[in-house]
Design an enzyme around this catalytic site. Structure first.
Site, PDB file in Angstrom:
ATOM      1  N   SER A  68      40.097  40.116  32.311  1.00  0.00           N
ATOM      2  CA  SER A  68      39.861  40.924  33.523  1.00  0.00           C
ATOM      3  C   SER A  68      39.472  42.352  33.220  1.00  0.00           C
ATOM      4  CB  SER A  68      41.313  40.995  34.299  1.00  0.00           C
ATOM      5  OG  SER A  68      42.246  41.785  33.589  1.00  0.00           O
TER       6      SER A  68
ATOM      7  N   LYS B  80      46.987  45.996  40.187  1.00  0.00           N
ATOM      8  CA  LYS B  80      46.236  46.903  39.817  1.00  0.00           C
ATOM      9  C   LYS B  80      45.569  48.352  40.562  1.00  0.00           C
ATOM     10  CE  LYS B  80      44.460  43.305  36.518  1.00  0.00           C
ATOM     11  NZ  LYS B  80      43.457  42.806  35.700  1.00  0.00           N
TER      12      LYS B  80
END
Length: 346
Positions: A234, A279
């Site tokens: 990611s 996040k």
């Protein structure tokens, strides 16, 4: 006498409570991780420095015990994820960790290719061998190989790709013996393996491993990415932006604090990731002003399987609104989307 009994009871209870911390439930707990500055992770030889900062974001994922399971039930932005949604039912913990490290290596290689190509710098790749992702316990390879090994030769022959590697093995017969050369933790080893019918691959002949190509990126100038403690794909987008920023004279950050997430393909396409809401929280905690989120397409098939699914961008906007951050959420489909946004930044 009563005091001694109560002392023993308390002691037993404490032992039980302590033992429960080590008892793992069939779940993972996912929570916000960190936003980490990339100029300490990415180092381009004689690269340029920035005034601001580009940051990768992470989620913390760990096996659940009774305590963090109960906490996750009541805490916001902590999710309980069933074990079978994190890794395959036949996949061991070791194989899962090796796979995450492989995804990280692929992410780094893709990021280097994208950044160097866009910056007009030299980049190429060198085939190193076959990377072992998993080993089937009921197959011959289980006695010799481990996840993370790199096979460089069979019967003294090197190969240019995993396809040619597989083709060579497929021409053998059941019970034929091959000699393999492989690398484990930096040390080269040799061993023999007797081939068998591979039920997991429609009865084909094999040694019983899941494999992928292991390629090394060659670039000029050289670049190093220190990612020993990070797994998964990611961070690809943010890696590519940091590498490009160090390769080129004009500072993309212009003094701003910029975070983001998303996988990166060799052609620069930015892909969907998991846990983007966490996040967003991690980036906000670190004071990020801008957050890049994959604006991925939700296909009819995905919508049918998961009726409530949304694009990463929409998930990120929802989380940002929920926590009341002033951080700007920017949708990106490609590396060029993010690059053009930063070039236009005041």
């Amino acid at each position: 006498m009563k005091r001694k009994i109560w002392t023993r009871i308390i002691f037993v209870v404490l032992i039980i409570l302590l033992a429960l911390t080590f008892y793992q439930l069939p779940f993972y707990v996912e929570k916000p991780g960190m936003a980490h500055e990339l100029d300490t992770v990415v180092q381009v030889e004689n690269g340029y420095h920035d005034k601001g900062k580009l940051m990768l974001t992470t989620v913390r994922m760990g096996r659940a015990n009774i305590y963090n399971y109960l906490l996750a039930k009541v805490k916001k932005y902590e999710d309980i994820v069933p074990l079978n949604e994190v890794r395959d039912k036949d996949q061991t913990e070791e194989e899962y960790n090796v796979y995450q490290l492989y995804l990280m290596e692929s992410s780094k290689n893709n990021a280097i290719q994208v950044a160097y190509s866009r910056a007009g710098k030299f980049v190429d790749s060198n085939y190193k061998g076959v990377y072992v992702l998993d080993v089937y316990p009921d197959m011959p390879a289980a006695k010799v190989l481990k996840p993370g090994d790199r096979i460089t030769k069979i019967d003294g022959h090197s190969f240019e790709s995993s396809e040619k590697f597989i083709d060579y093995v497929q021409k053998k017969q059941v019970a034929d013996t091959i000699t393999i050369t492989f690398v484990r933790k930096g040390k080269e080893k040799n061993s023999t393996i007797q081939l068998a019918k591979f039920d997991h691959a429609e009865g084909k002949i094999g040694m019983g491993i899941g494999l992928v190509d292991d390629r090394e990126i060659i670039s000029d100038p050289k670049v190093k990415l220190k990612t020993e403690s990070i797994g998964g794909p990611s961070a690809g987008l943010m890696f590519s932006l940091e590498i490009y920023n160090q390769l080129t004279k004009n500072d993309l950050t212009k003094g701003h604090s910029i975070a983001g997430t998303g996988t990166i393909d060799p052609d620069g396409t930015v892909g969907r990731i998991g846990g983007i809401d966490k996040k967003v929280v991690a980036a906000d905690n670190e004071g990020a002003e801008i957050f890049f989120a994959p604006d991925d397409e939700i296909t009819p098939e995905m919508k049918k399987a998961y009726p409530n699914i949304q694009s990463n961008y929409k998930e990120a906007v929802k989380a940002a609104k929920d926590i009341g951050t002033k951080m700007k959420i920017v949708p990106v489909k490609t590396f060029d989307d993010a690059l053009n946004y930063l070039k236009a930044l005041k």
